[in-house]
Motif scaffolding. Sequence first.
Motif, PDB file in Angstrom:
ATOM      1  N   SER A 184      31.973   3.472  38.236  1.00  0.00           N
ATOM      2  CA  SER A 184      31.744   2.030  38.387  1.00  0.00           C
ATOM      3  C   SER A 184      32.766   1.300  39.256  1.00  0.00           C
ATOM      4  O   SER A 184      32.661   0.095  39.419  1.00  0.00           O
ATOM      5  CB  SER A 184      31.738   1.384  37.001  1.00  0.00           C
ATOM      6  N   PHE A 220      33.938   0.429  29.257  1.00  0.00           N
ATOM      7  CA  PHE A 220      34.250  -0.997  29.042  1.00  0.00           C
ATOM      8  C   PHE A 220      33.051  -1.743  28.431  1.00  0.00           C
ATOM      9  O   PHE A 220      33.121  -2.241  27.295  1.00  0.00           O
ATOM     10  CB  PHE A 220      34.655  -1.579  30.402  1.00  0.00           C
ATOM     11  N   ILE A 221      31.937  -1.794  29.148  1.00  0.00           N
ATOM     12  CA  ILE A 221      30.776  -2.519  28.617  1.00  0.00           C
ATOM     13  C   ILE A 221      30.137  -1.715  27.488  1.00  0.00           C
ATOM     14  O   ILE A 221      29.729  -2.266  26.462  1.00  0.00           O
ATOM     15  CB  ILE A 221      29.753  -2.814  29.732  1.00  0.00           C
ATOM     16  N   LEU A 277      24.176   3.351  30.464  1.00  0.00           N
ATOM     17  CA  LEU A 277      25.272   2.657  31.145  1.00  0.00           C
ATOM     18  C   LEU A 277      26.212   3.606  31.878  1.00  0.00           C
ATOM     19  O   LEU A 277      27.037   3.148  32.665  1.00  0.00           O
ATOM     20  CB  LEU A 277      26.099   1.840  30.138  1.00  0.00           C
ATOM     21  N   LYS A 322      23.957   2.542  42.986  1.00  0.00           N
ATOM     22  CA  LYS A 322      23.226   1.829  41.925  1.00  0.00           C
ATOM     23  C   LYS A 322      21.830   1.412  42.421  1.00  0.00           C
ATOM     24  O   LYS A 322      20.870   1.435  41.650  1.00  0.00           O
ATOM     25  CB  LYS A 322      24.024   0.606  41.464  1.00  0.00           C
ATOM     26  N   ASP A 335      28.072  15.422  30.135  1.00  0.00           N
ATOM     27  CA  ASP A 335      27.885  14.843  31.473  1.00  0.00           C
ATOM     28  C   ASP A 335      26.411  14.515  31.675  1.00  0.00           C
ATOM     29  O   ASP A 335      25.552  15.376  31.434  1.00  0.00           O
ATOM     30  CB  ASP A 335      28.365  15.876  32.508  1.00  0.00           C
ATOM     31  N   ILE A 336      26.112  13.299  32.138  1.00  0.00           N
ATOM     32  CA  ILE A 336      24.696  12.913  32.291  1.00  0.00           C
ATOM     33  C   ILE A 336      23.979  13.761  33.338  1.00  0.00           C
ATOM     34  O   ILE A 336      22.756  13.770  33.381  1.00  0.00           O
ATOM     35  CB  ILE A 336      24.510  11.410  32.641  1.00  0.00           C
ATOM     36  N   ARG A 352      35.170  10.124  31.441  1.00  0.00           N
ATOM     37  CA  ARG A 352      35.748  10.130  32.795  1.00  0.00           C
ATOM     38  C   ARG A 352      36.412   8.785  33.021  1.00  0.00           C
ATOM     39  O   ARG A 352      36.814   8.123  32.069  1.00  0.00           O
ATOM     40  CB  ARG A 352      34.625  10.363  33.822  1.00  0.00           C
ATOM     41  N   ASP A 405      29.020  10.488  26.433  1.00  0.00           N
ATOM     42  CA  ASP A 405      29.996  10.051  27.439  1.00  0.00           C
ATOM     43  C   ASP A 405      30.847  11.245  27.862  1.00  0.00           C
ATOM     44  O   ASP A 405      31.258  12.047  27.017  1.00  0.00           O
ATOM     45  CB  ASP A 405      30.882   8.937  26.847  1.00  0.00           C
ATOM     46  N   TYR A 441      29.356   2.329  46.021  1.00  0.00           N
ATOM     47  CA  TYR A 441      28.990   2.131  44.603  1.00  0.00           C
ATOM     48  C   TYR A 441      27.667   1.376  44.520  1.00  0.00           C
ATOM     49  O   TYR A 441      26.736   1.803  43.804  1.00  0.00           O
ATOM     50  CB  TYR A 441      30.100   1.349  43.880  1.00  0.00           C
ATOM     51  N   ASN A 462      31.699  -8.530  34.688  1.00  0.00           N
ATOM     52  CA  ASN A 462      32.163  -8.679  33.309  1.00  0.00           C
ATOM     53  C   ASN A 462      33.692  -8.730  33.252  1.00  0.00           C
ATOM     54  O   ASN A 462      34.372  -8.124  34.079  1.00  0.00           O
ATOM     55  CB  ASN A 462      31.707  -7.479  32.468  1.00  0.00           C
TER      56      ASN A 462
HETATM   57  N1  LIG Z   1      31.866  -3.961  34.797  1.00  0.00           N
HETATM   58  C1  LIG Z   1      31.018  -4.783  35.395  1.00  0.00           C
HETATM   59  O1  LIG Z   1      31.396  -5.911  35.717  1.00  0.00           O
HETATM   60  C2  LIG Z   1      29.591  -4.352  35.661  1.00  0.00           C
HETATM   61  C3  LIG Z   1      28.716  -5.286  36.225  1.00  0.00           C
HETATM   62  C4  LIG Z   1      27.390  -4.911  36.440  1.00  0.00           C
HETATM   63  C5  LIG Z   1      26.948  -3.633  36.090  1.00  0.00           C
HETATM   64  N2  LIG Z   1      27.833  -2.740  35.567  1.00  0.00           N
HETATM   65  C6  LIG Z   1      27.314  -1.414  35.184  1.00  0.00           C
HETATM   66  O2  LIG Z   1      27.521  -1.271  33.784  1.00  0.00           O
HETATM   67  C7  LIG Z   1      27.742   0.082  33.446  1.00  0.00           C
HETATM   68  C8  LIG Z   1      29.054   0.231  32.689  1.00  0.00           C
HETATM   69  O3  LIG Z   1      30.097  -0.258  33.525  1.00  0.00           O
HETATM   70  P1  LIG Z   1      31.588  -0.377  32.971  1.00  0.00           P
HETATM   71  O4  LIG Z   1      32.234  -1.490  33.688  1.00  0.00           O
HETATM   72  O5  LIG Z   1      31.595  -0.338  31.500  1.00  0.00           O
HETATM   73  O6  LIG Z   1      32.185   0.978  33.554  1.00  0.00           O
HETATM   74  P2  LIG Z   1      33.257   1.989  32.934  1.00  0.00           P
HETATM   75  O7  LIG Z   1      33.745   2.758  34.094  1.00  0.00           O
HETATM   76  O8  LIG Z   1      34.215   1.285  32.051  1.00  0.00           O
HETATM   77  O9  LIG Z   1      32.347   2.915  31.993  1.00  0.00           O
HETATM   78  C9  LIG Z   1      31.530   3.925  32.510  1.00  0.00           C
HETATM   79  C10 LIG Z   1      31.397   4.982  31.446  1.00  0.00           C
HETATM   80  O10 LIG Z   1      30.583   6.032  31.949  1.00  0.00           O
HETATM   81  C11 LIG Z   1      31.184   7.263  31.617  1.00  0.00           C
HETATM   82  N3  LIG Z   1      30.783   8.272  32.606  1.00  0.00           N
HETATM   83  C12 LIG Z   1      31.110   8.331  33.927  1.00  0.00           C
HETATM   84  N4  LIG Z   1      30.564   9.407  34.497  1.00  0.00           N
HETATM   85  C13 LIG Z   1      29.879  10.044  33.519  1.00  0.00           C
HETATM   86  C14 LIG Z   1      29.096  11.224  33.499  1.00  0.00           C
HETATM   87  N5  LIG Z   1      28.938  11.983  34.601  1.00  0.00           N
HETATM   88  N6  LIG Z   1      28.495  11.587  32.344  1.00  0.00           N
HETATM   89  C15 LIG Z   1      28.664  10.839  31.215  1.00  0.00           C
HETATM   90  N7  LIG Z   1      29.410   9.714  31.181  1.00  0.00           N
HETATM   91  C16 LIG Z   1      30.004   9.325  32.319  1.00  0.00           C
HETATM   92  C17 LIG Z   1      32.677   7.000  31.662  1.00  0.00           C
HETATM   93  O11 LIG Z   1      33.403   7.979  30.945  1.00  0.00           O
HETATM   94  C18 LIG Z   1      32.738   5.617  31.051  1.00  0.00           C
HETATM   95  O12 LIG Z   1      32.838   5.688  29.648  1.00  0.00           O
HETATM   96  C19 LIG Z   1      27.688   0.854  34.755  1.00  0.00           C
HETATM   97  O13 LIG Z   1      26.390   1.366  34.911  1.00  0.00           O
HETATM   98  C20 LIG Z   1      27.967  -0.211  35.814  1.00  0.00           C
HETATM   99  O14 LIG Z   1      27.371   0.135  37.041  1.00  0.00           O
HETATM  100  C21 LIG Z   1      29.134  -3.064  35.351  1.00  0.00           C
END
Ligand SMILES: NC(=O)c1ccc[n+]([C@@H]2O[C@H](COP(=O)([O-])OP(=O)(O)OC[C@H]3O[C@@H](n4cnc5c(N)ncnc54)[C@H](O)[C@@H]3O)[C@@H](O)[C@H]2O)c1
Length: 308
Positions: free
Chosen positions: A78, A12-13, A74, A147, A54-55, A35, A32, A143, A173
């Motif tokens: 999440s 998403f972000i 990122l 973090k 995978d990270i 997942r 990415d 979660y 977000n």
């Molecule tokens: N969404 C929010 O409101 C928010 C707020 C503060 C912080 N964050 C942080 O921002 C970041 C992105 O959040 P988001 O909302 O976009 O989440 P999201 O779940 O939409 O995206 C996470 C991404 O990470 C990838 N991923 C997951 N496990 C993985 C792995 N083992 N190896 C490689 N890729 C992997 C997923 O495929 C996905 O594309 C995260 O670190 C989250 O903690 C999000």
Amino acid sequence: MGLVLVTGGAGFIGSAVVRALRARGDAVRVFDALRTGGERAHLAGLELELVVGDIRDEGAVCAAMDGVDACLHLAAESHVSRSLGDPRGFIGVNVDGTAAVLAAARRVGLPRLLHMSTDEVFGAAPPGVAFGVGDRHRPGNPYAASKAAAEALIWAWRHSFDLPVAMVRTTNNYGPRQHAEKAIPCWVRMAVEQGVVVIHGDGSPTRDWLAVEDCAAGLLAALDHFEPGAVDHLAGRDPRSNRAVAEAVAALCGGAPVRCGPARPGQDAAYALDDRASRARLGWAPCTNFAEGLAATVVWHAARCARR
Ligand SMILES: NC(=O)c1ccc[n+]([C@@H]2O[C@H](COP(=O)([O-])OP(=O)(O)OC[C@H]3O[C@@H](n4cnc5c(N)ncnc54)[C@H](O)[C@@H]3O)[C@@H](O)[C@H]2O)c1
């Protein structure tokens, strides 16, 4: 900027960040695992390199860091609700995965690593309090705990190995391409498909909302003003109760009623970040009006429901 690696760039972000980077002409490599939250479709039409991996795989992350000028980290599991059912899975990705990213960055001599964290590491904000960058962590769900642990690793690598790493924390977000299980997409789906929106408990918890495009702009500003050891906060300064946001979503979907459901365990009453110093340092401020941003978000998620 040269070549920027975005872990979690299909999420998403991450996909909003990738759009912002491409819009200003930066070369982008996405790493990415596709997942939860990550989809190829989120990157459709963008000229970039996608590495599916995978990270937690340090060797794969090292290879992806080849020739990279900066990495925005990122990738994470999440979704708070999912973390209640699989805490150790979250720790594996968010903590061990971050350790692998740090180890890889050290091995390849990465010039800049910007880590993405969350307001949730601080736990519930008392009324009238917005947490500063150095406040104590009190994570209230698995979660948030994962973090917070990832943040601890960031500072350990900075202190022990002089790794050029900095960090951004943001508030909640909203916007397009968010996973269907997250709050706003879920409320849209309930309104559109069931004609009723059911919220957790009485909906009194408040969250501070930030449009994902504004968050992406803030992350790019943090990259441009990169300083090893810096911590920046990006906040919407727009706190609203979950009930108020659910009612706004329901109204935009034709006036579905909002009902109270079972409360979710581990839910904190409020999150809030003090971002005054970061706004000054980065020259950043959100520019999306919440009512307009929410309306566009609802249109996007309602269209996704129609496509399914
Ligand atoms: N969404 C929010 O409101 C928010 C707020 C503060 C912080 N964050 C942080 O921002 C970041 C992105 O959040 P988001 O909302 O976009 O989440 P999201 O779940 O939409 O995206 C996470 C991404 O990470 C990838 N991923 C997951 N496990 C993985 C792995 N083992 N190896 C490689 N890729 C992997 C997923 O495929 C996905 O594309 C995260 O670190 C989250 O903690 C999000």
